[in-house]
Design an enzyme around this catalytic site. Structure first.
Site, PDB file in Angstrom:
ATOM      1  N   LYS A 207      37.634  38.235  38.096  1.00  0.00           N
ATOM      2  CA  LYS A 207      37.172  39.085  39.191  1.00  0.00           C
ATOM      3  C   LYS A 207      36.953  40.494  38.668  1.00  0.00           C
ATOM      4  CE  LYS A 207      35.861  39.102  43.434  1.00  0.00           C
ATOM      5  NZ  LYS A 207      34.757  38.250  43.855  1.00  0.00           N
ATOM      6  N   SER A 414      31.051  34.671  46.354  1.00  0.00           N
ATOM      7  CA  SER A 414      32.232  35.288  46.948  1.00  0.00           C
ATOM      8  C   SER A 414      32.235  35.049  48.460  1.00  0.00           C
ATOM      9  CB  SER A 414      32.291  36.778  46.592  1.00  0.00           C
ATOM     10  OG  SER A 414      33.626  37.188  46.397  1.00  0.00           O
TER      11      SER A 414
END
Length: 629
Positions: A207, A414
């Site tokens: 991430k 996402s």
């Protein structure tokens, strides 16, 4: 003495200001009425105009703007800001108009050829570009020609132009096929120098959204993921172009890598060195000046003396005139398009509003005529809470017996993937960017920076958690624990959401999660996507699952109802900005204007982070590939 005599000078000034305000409002009202009247008269007289195909059968397509899934609703204020930064409100062309137009033209005996110019194409996702390129190739397979011309060619424009029967480029132009790159600005050292404390909370090895706040260079994990994903996009680009142009495998890689040496060698031999390099590499067919190209096309297709140009018909006008009329009755497949950053509330204007789009799903779910829902997603994510609101409605629609199918556009990562998770089927283009299953939160605080100039914060708290995180006072250890736990809980929720939708265990999702992004093809291999294909394939799949036969259903778009008067005011505002700024803005064009526009877009994305818990499922690097030029 009268009351007026007792008025002081300030009261009199205030009263006169009121008179002036009322006068201005009256004048504005009269101008508005005049504009409405002119618009009505114009629509009456223009309504009788019918599209006429040029005798030559030639269609001309020169897109000016960005190719998008859905057009943005932009307020006059936002349009004015865009004009200041980078030249006014951008023009947008719907992807479905381009796809539908190419299919209509391919089957239309009146259409003999297509002439294209992509000089003013400002961007499109890789998935959109490949979808259009495939339709251009299908058009050529019918025996009709495509003639491409450009002053120069960018990555996106050349991918489309490569599908042409012949490519002409200006003598001084060049083909800028230089592969994909992913670079971000890092400012950790600057923050340290300013004594800004960046409190970061995240889950996911890959991430990388917050890396610019954490260090001064890209991490190995992020570099590995980016090379894997964008390497796949570059491979797909090479296959598409080299196949269309009959080039050897790897020819584009050689072209990009050796371009500096080639231009150095030719720079003093030819005034058109860049064009010669492209010609020798087989990327174009002819080096032709504008005038020479126009003369050649007029000789081939005829000259329109009234318009002083080659005899042709406008491609987008052709689409509008020739597209079939939609069915008015029958079972319905609901289409809900979700494009842009996911934000909390009833937001609109090129973003996905959690409340607003959840309500659209609810309307489709409660409509008895709707047998299936197709959700078209083009988003790099945003608010985790807003994503969950939309997902809940889609999940409930499925529980209520509605078929739910997701069609991924250029990006569905996402939060965009969070929304897609409950679907019966997920369809993606091979070059869609998806995945990025991870969560983060951040809070910059200035307690150290303020301390250096003698500013501090102090007080009394009756519990360990009574003092909330403060930009001026920092984040306490107790709240650091709470915020990190909140992020970890959010990631667990994400794993559960995907696991439930994809029938996978939490461990299986985590193994392909950790914030890592994938192309559609890579996601398909890992079970995150069911099928590779475009929007039409997704609609067909939804119809089959719902037991609807071809031609017996209608596709109905569910969109937020808007106040016509407010929309008219927005239209006036956009037109006003476009005229006053004259396409240049206060910032100049070229590289500086482009940099200002990109900076403004980045700041806007940060400003839209309004999740009520400060938890975000966002892939910021994915957003960079929603506008490939």
């Amino acid at each position: 003495m009268s009351d007026k005599a007792k008025e002081n000078i300030f009261a009199r000034i205030w009263r006169w200001i009121g008179h002036i305000q009322h006068g201005i409002l009256r004048v504005f009202g009269l101008i508005l009425m005049l504009i409405v009247l002119i618009a009505l008269i114009g629509s009456i007289f223009s309504g009788d105009d019918e599209f006429e195909m040029a005798e030559s059968g030639l269609l001309s397509f020169s897109p000016n703007g960005v190719i998008v899934e859905e057009k943005s609703q932009v307020s006059p204020g936002d349009a004015f800001t865009a004009a200041l930064l980078g030249g006014g409100a951008r023009n947008e062309i719907l992807l479905r108009d381009v796809i539908e137009g190419l299919r209509l033209a391919a089957a239309d005996d009146e259409v003999t050829a297509l002439m294209v110019n992509f000089d003013n194409l400002l961007g499109a996702t890789p998935a959109a570009l490949h979808a259009i390129a495939a339709e251009m190739a299908a058009f050529r397979e019918t025996g009709k020609d495509i003639i491409a011309y450009g002053d120069s060619f960018t990555m996106g424009g050349y991918l489309l132009a490569s599908q042409a029967s012949e490519i002409h480029m200006h003598d001084m132009g060049w083909v800028m096929v230089n592969g994909y790159a992913v670079y971000r600005t890092f400012f950790r050292s600057l923050l340290d120098r300013l004594n800004v404390t960046v409190n970061i909370y995240r889950v996911g090895e890959f991430k990388s959204a917050l890396e610019p706040f954490m260090g001064d260079e890209m991490s190995e994990e992020a570099a590995e993921a980016n090379r894997f994903v964008f390497g796949e996009l570059w491979d797909a680009y090479q296959r598409r172009v080299e196949g269309a142009r009959g080039l050897d495998q790897g020819a584009l890689q050689v072209y990009a890598d050796t371009f500096p040496d080639q231009i150095t060698a030719l720079a003093h031999e030819s005034a058109r060195a860049t064009g010669e390099i492209a010609l020798r590499a087989g990327l174009i067919d002819h080096l032709t000046g504008r005038g020479a190209f126009r003369n050649a096309m007029e000789e081939r297709f005829g000259r329109d003396a009234d318009q002083n140009r080659v005899r042709s018909s406008n491609f987008l006008e052709y689409v509008e005139a020739r597209r079939p009329k939609p069915r008015e009755r029958g079972d319905v497949i609901a289409l809900i398009t979700m494009t842009g950053t996911i934000v909390d509330g009833n937001q609109d204007g090129g973003v996905i509003g959690g409340d607003m789009h959840a309500n659209l799903v609810r309307k489709a779910r409660l409509d008895d005529d709707v047998k299936a829902i197709v959700v078209r997603i083009d988003s790099g994510g945003g608010s985790a809470f807003a994503s969950e609101l939309i997902r809940e409605e889609l999940r409930q629609a499925r529980l209520d017996g509605k078929i739910v199918v997701v069609s991924m556009g250029g990006v569905a990562a996402s939060g965009g993937y969070w929304i897609a998770a409950p679907a019966h089927e997920i369809w993606a283009e091979p070059t869609t960017i998806t995945g990025s299953i991870g969560i983060f939160g951040f809070l910059p605080t200035l307690e150290n920076a303020l301390g250096e100039i003698g500013v501090s914060e102090d007080g009394v708290a009756l519990t360990q958690t009574a003092r909330f995180p403060s930009p001026t006072g920092g984040v306490s250890e107790a709240w650091n624990t709470i915020l990190q736990a909140n992020i970890e809980t959010g990631y667990d929720n994400f794993l559960d959401v995907v696991g439930e939708g994809r029938n996978m265990t939490r461990a299986e999702v985590d193994a392909i999660g950790q914030g890592r992004i994938w192309t559609g093809a890579q996601a398909h291999e890992r079970g995150l996507v069911d099928h590779l294909g475009g929007f039409d394939e997704a609609v067909t799949a939804a119809a089959e699952r719902a037991g609807l036969e071809e031609g017996q259903f209608r596709l109905r778009r569910f969109v937020e109802e808007r106040d016509p008067f407010k929309e008219f005011l927005k239209m006036i505002g956009l037109s006003f900005v476009a005229e006053v700024m004259a396409g240049s803005g206060l910032m100049p064009g070229g590289l500086l204007g482009q940099a200002a526009s990109e900076t403004g877009a980045e700041l806007q994305r940060i400003n839209m982070m309004n999740d009520p818990r400060g938890v975000y499922a966002t892939c910021l690097e994915c957003e960079s590939f929603r506008r490939v030029r």
